[in-house]
Scaffold this motif. Structure first.
Motif, short mmCIF file in Angstrom:
data_model
loop_
_atom_site.label_atom_id
_atom_site.label_comp_id
_atom_site.label_asym_id
_atom_site.label_seq_id
_atom_site.Cartn_x
_atom_site.Cartn_y
_atom_site.Cartn_z
N PHE A 194 0.84 -1.19 0.00
CA PHE A 194 0.00 0.00 0.00
C PHE A 194 0.88 1.25 0.00
O PHE A 194 1.98 1.24 0.55
CB PHE A 194 -0.89 0.04 1.24
N ASP A 195 0.38 2.31 -0.60
CA ASP A 195 1.06 3.60 -0.54
C ASP A 195 0.83 4.18 0.85
O ASP A 195 -0.30 4.51 1.22
CB ASP A 195 0.51 4.54 -1.61
N GLU A 196 1.90 4.32 1.64
CA GLU A 196 1.76 4.69 3.05
C GLU A 196 1.44 6.17 3.27
O GLU A 196 1.13 6.57 4.40
CB GLU A 196 3.00 4.26 3.82
N LEU A 197 1.48 6.98 2.22
CA LEU A 197 1.03 8.36 2.37
C LEU A 197 -0.47 8.49 2.17
O LEU A 197 -1.07 9.50 2.53
CB LEU A 197 1.78 9.28 1.40
N LEU A 198 -1.08 7.47 1.58
CA LEU A 198 -2.52 7.42 1.41
C LEU A 198 -3.14 6.57 2.51
O LEU A 198 -2.47 5.81 3.17
CB LEU A 198 -2.88 6.83 0.04
N GLY A 199 -4.44 6.70 2.69
CA GLY A 199 -5.15 5.92 3.71
C GLY A 199 -5.42 6.74 4.94
O GLY A 199 -4.75 7.75 5.22
N ALA A 200 -6.43 6.33 5.71
CA ALA A 200 -6.81 7.04 6.94
C ALA A 200 -5.59 7.21 7.84
O ALA A 200 -4.85 6.26 8.09
CB ALA A 200 -7.90 6.26 7.67
N GLY A 201 -5.38 8.43 8.31
CA GLY A 201 -4.24 8.74 9.16
C GLY A 201 -2.99 9.15 8.41
O GLY A 201 -2.05 9.66 9.01
N HIS A 254 7.21 1.65 -8.71
CA HIS A 254 5.99 1.08 -8.13
C HIS A 254 4.83 2.07 -8.12
O HIS A 254 3.73 1.72 -7.66
CB HIS A 254 6.25 0.62 -6.70
N CYS A 255 5.06 3.28 -8.62
CA CYS A 255 4.04 4.35 -8.57
C CYS A 255 3.56 4.55 -7.13
O CYS A 255 2.38 4.52 -6.83
CB CYS A 255 2.86 4.04 -9.49
N LEU A 256 4.53 4.78 -6.25
CA LEU A 256 4.28 5.03 -4.83
C LEU A 256 4.90 6.36 -4.43
O LEU A 256 5.97 6.73 -4.92
CB LEU A 256 4.89 3.92 -3.97
N TYR A 257 4.23 7.05 -3.52
CA TYR A 257 4.88 8.20 -2.89
C TYR A 257 5.99 7.72 -1.97
O TYR A 257 5.85 6.70 -1.30
CB TYR A 257 3.87 9.02 -2.08
N ARG A 258 7.09 8.45 -1.94
CA ARG A 258 8.16 8.16 -1.00
C ARG A 258 7.94 8.98 0.26
O ARG A 258 7.64 10.17 0.19
CB ARG A 258 9.52 8.50 -1.61
N THR A 259 8.11 8.33 1.41
CA THR A 259 7.84 9.00 2.67
C THR A 259 9.06 9.72 3.23
O THR A 259 8.95 10.47 4.18
CB THR A 259 7.38 7.97 3.72
N GLY A 260 10.24 9.45 2.69
CA GLY A 260 11.46 10.01 3.27
C GLY A 260 12.07 9.10 4.30
O GLY A 260 13.16 9.35 4.80
N VAL A 261 11.34 8.01 4.66
CA VAL A 261 11.88 6.99 5.56
C VAL A 261 11.70 5.65 4.88
O VAL A 261 10.98 5.51 3.91
CB VAL A 261 11.14 6.98 6.92
#
Length: 328
Positions: A183-190, A312-319
Motif C-alpha cells: 500500500f502507498d503509506e502516504l494514502l489511507g486514513a491517518g 511502483h508508482c508510490l509516494y516516497r515518505t522520506g523513511v
C-alpha cells in the motif's frame, strides 16, 4: 465446520488495522472467529494511544490461538496494513476494518476468487450494518463505504473504472502485493494524503496488467455510526486522496490521472449534488458534494510535496517503507 473443506483450503492472513476504537473491535473479531471452511491467522495491528483495544484483543487471543496482536507507534491505515503483510506468510491476504463484521462465508468466498491464477485482488459486497441496532444513526443519503451490487464482475485493463469496492472487504495474492510494493503509506486514513489507498492499489493492479474480481458472495457489514460532520470529514479525505493519487499518476507518466481527477469531480461532485437536491433534498449531503469540487485540487497540489517512486508508482515518505516480506 466442514473438515474436508478446511483441510483443502490454503492458509489465509486476515489483517485488521485499528486506532483508538477500544471495544468497538470486539464485534469484528467475534465475527471473524465464526468464519467457515478457511484456515486463517488474524493479525490485529493496533496504532492506539491507549490500552483499551489491546485489552480487548488479548482477551480474544487467550481464547483463540489464531489471533495475533501487534502494537505499533506508527500512524496510518496503509502503514498498519503493510506491517500486517510483513508479519504473515500465507499466500493469500484479506483485509477488513475495525468498524465492520463479516459473514461466516466471507473469507471462503474471497478465497474462491483469489485461487484463480489470473486474479490479483478481490473485493466483496459491503452492506450497512444491522447487527444489534447499529444502523440506528444512519442518515438519509449519508451511508459511507457501501458496495451493495449483486452481480459478479471482473475488472481488467480500464484504469478509469475503479468501482470494484472498498478496502473494508479486500483480498490480494501475496506475491502480487510484493510485486506492487504494498500500500502507498502516504494514502489511507491517518496518512498525510488521506484516503483512496484501496482504489490506488486497484489502479496499480490494472496498470500492471492484472485482473480484479468483485464477488457479491463475500459479504461484510459496515457500521454507519457517523454524523454529518464526520461524514463530511470522510468524504473530504476521499477527495484529497483522489487528487493526490491523480497527481502521482500524472507524475509517473500516466495521463489517465487527469481523467481520474475529472471523473471524480463529476461523479462525486456534480452527480452527488444533483442527488442531494432531487432525491434526498438534503443540505448536509449537498455540502459534502460541493466540497468534492474543491478538495481534489488541494490533494493534487499537496502531492507535489513528496517525491515519487516511479517503479511502483508510490509516494516516497522520506523513511524506509514498512517491510513487505517475499512470498513463500
Amino acid at each position: 465446520m466442514n473438515q474436508s473443506s478446511l483441510s483443502s483450503s490454503p492458509p489465509v492472513d486476515i489483517i485488521v488495522p485499528t486506532r483508538g476504537r477500544g471495544e468497538l473491535i470486539t464485534t469484528t473479531i467475534a465475527s471473524i472467529r465464526t468464519l467457515r471452511d478457511v484456515h486463517f491467522t488474524l493479525w490485529v495491528i493496533d496504532q492506539s494511544d491507549d490500552d483499551r483495544t489491546e485489552q480487548c484483543v488479548r482477551r480474544h487471543a487467550l481464547e483463540d490461538p489464531r489471533i495475533c496482536y501487534r502494537r505499533t507507534p506508527t500512524v496510518g491505515a496503509s502503514t498498519a496494513r503493510n506491517l500486517g503483510v510483513s508479519l504473515g506468510q500465507a499466500p493469500f491476504i484479506l483485509f477488513t476494518d475495525d468498524d465492520c463484521y463479516v459473514h461466516p462465508a466471507w473469507a471462503s468466498s474471497m478465497l474462491a476468487e483469489l485461487r484463480k491464477p489470473s486474479i490479483w485482488a478481490v473485493f466483496g459486497r459491503v452492506l450497512p450494518a444491522t447487527h444489534g441496532g447499529e444502523n440506528a444513526t444512519v442518515l438519509r443519503g449519508g451511508t459511507v463505504a457501501i458496495k451493495p451490487v449483486q452481480e459478479a464482475q471482473v475488472y481488467r485493463g480500464n484504469r478509469l473504472d475503479l468501482s470494484f469496492g472498498h478496502g473494508a472487504s479486500m483480498g490480494v495474492r501475496r506475491e502480487r502485493m510484493v510485486q506492487l510494493g504494498g500500500f502507498d503509506e502516504l494514502l489511507g486514513a491517518g496518512g498525510p494524503l488521506h484516503s483512496w489507498e484501496d482504489r490506488d492499489v486497484g489502479y496499480r493492479i490494472l496498470a500492471a496488467g492484472g485482473q480484479i474480481a468483485y464477488t457479491p458472495a463475500a459479504v461484510i457489514y459496515h457500521r454507519q455510526w457517523r454524523d454529518w460532520d464526520a461524514i463530511r470529514r470522510v468524504f473530504r479525505g476521499y477527495a484529497i486522496g483522489a487528487g493526490a493519487s491523480a497527481s502521482k499518476y500524472v507524475r509517473c507518466g500516466d495521463p489517465v490521472g487527469v481523467a481520474i481527477f475529472t471523473e471524480w469531480m463529476f461523479s462525486q461532485g456534480l452527480r452527488q449534488a444533483f442527488s442531494a437536491i432531487l432525491k434526498w433534498r438534503s443540505w448536509p449531503k449537498l455540502q459534502v458534494a460541493l466540497e468534492q469540487f474543491v478538495y481534489p485540487w488541494y490533494g493534487f497540489v499537496q502531492g507535489f510535496r513528496y517525491p515519487v517512486d516511479r517503479t511502483h508508482c508510490l509516494y516516497r515518505t522520506g523513511v524506509q517503507p514498512t517491510e513487505v516480506v517475499q512470498a513463500h
